[in-house]
Design a protein around this motif. Structure first.
Motif, short mmCIF file in Angstrom:
data_model
loop_
_atom_site.label_atom_id
_atom_site.label_comp_id
_atom_site.label_asym_id
_atom_site.label_seq_id
_atom_site.Cartn_x
_atom_site.Cartn_y
_atom_site.Cartn_z
N ARG A 115 0.85 -1.19 0.00
CA ARG A 115 0.00 0.00 0.00
C ARG A 115 0.88 1.24 0.00
N VAL A 116 0.55 2.15 -0.88
CA VAL A 116 1.28 3.40 -0.98
C VAL A 116 0.46 4.49 -0.30
N GLU A 117 1.07 5.17 0.62
CA GLU A 117 0.39 6.26 1.30
C GLU A 117 1.11 7.56 1.00
N LEU A 118 0.33 8.54 0.60
CA LEU A 118 0.88 9.86 0.32
C LEU A 118 0.61 10.77 1.51
N HIS A 119 1.63 11.44 1.95
CA HIS A 119 1.48 12.31 3.11
C HIS A 119 1.47 13.76 2.65
N ALA A 120 0.43 14.46 3.05
CA ALA A 120 0.32 15.89 2.76
C ALA A 120 -0.31 16.55 3.97
N SER A 121 0.14 17.75 4.24
CA SER A 121 -0.43 18.49 5.37
C SER A 121 -1.86 18.93 5.00
N PRO A 122 -2.66 19.24 6.00
CA PRO A 122 -4.02 19.72 5.71
C PRO A 122 -4.02 20.98 4.84
N GLU A 123 -3.01 21.84 5.00
CA GLU A 123 -2.93 23.03 4.17
C GLU A 123 -2.66 22.67 2.72
N GLN A 124 -1.78 21.68 2.50
CA GLN A 124 -1.47 21.23 1.14
C GLN A 124 -2.69 20.57 0.50
N LYS A 125 -3.40 19.75 1.26
CA LYS A 125 -4.62 19.13 0.74
C LYS A 125 -5.66 20.17 0.37
N ASP A 126 -5.82 21.18 1.21
CA ASP A 126 -6.78 22.24 0.93
C ASP A 126 -6.38 23.02 -0.32
N ALA A 127 -5.09 23.29 -0.49
CA ALA A 127 -4.62 24.02 -1.67
C ALA A 127 -4.86 23.20 -2.94
#
Length: 84
Positions: free
Chosen positions: A10-22
C-alpha cells in the motif's frame, strides 16, 4: 520482500491539511464550466464530427488533443482518491 509483497504494498501519500486544501481548491477552481471551456469543447466536438464523417482517424485524434477534458479527469481522480 517477495514480488507479491511488492505488488500489493500500500502506498500512502502524506500531505499536510494546508497542502490538501490548496490542491482541492486548485482542482475545484479549474473544473467549473465557463464560456471558454464550452467553446473549446464545442469546437473539439465539431472537429471530431468532421473526422467521423470523413472517416479520418487523424482528425479524430486531433479533436481529442484539443478537447479540454483534463480538468474533469483530474477532478474525478481526486474525488476517487479522497472519497469525496
Amino acid at each position: 520482500m517477495t514480488d507479491e509483497g511488492r505488488l500489493f504494498r500500500r502506498v500512502e501519500l502524506h500531505a499536510s491539511p494546508e497542502q490538501k486544501d490548496a490542491i482541492y481548491r486548485c482542482i475545484l477552481d479549474s473544473s467549473h464550466i465557463d464560456v471558454e471551456y464550452a467553446a473549446l469543447l464545442t469546437v473539439a466536438g465539431l472537429i471530431a464530427l468532421f473526422g467521423l464523417l470523413e472517416n479520418s482517424a487523424a482528425v479524430i485524434i486531433g479533436a481529442m488533443l484539443i478537447s479540454p477534458l483534463m480538468n474533469p479527469v483530474l477532478a474525478a481522480a481526486l474525488a476517487l482518491l479522497w472519497g469525496d
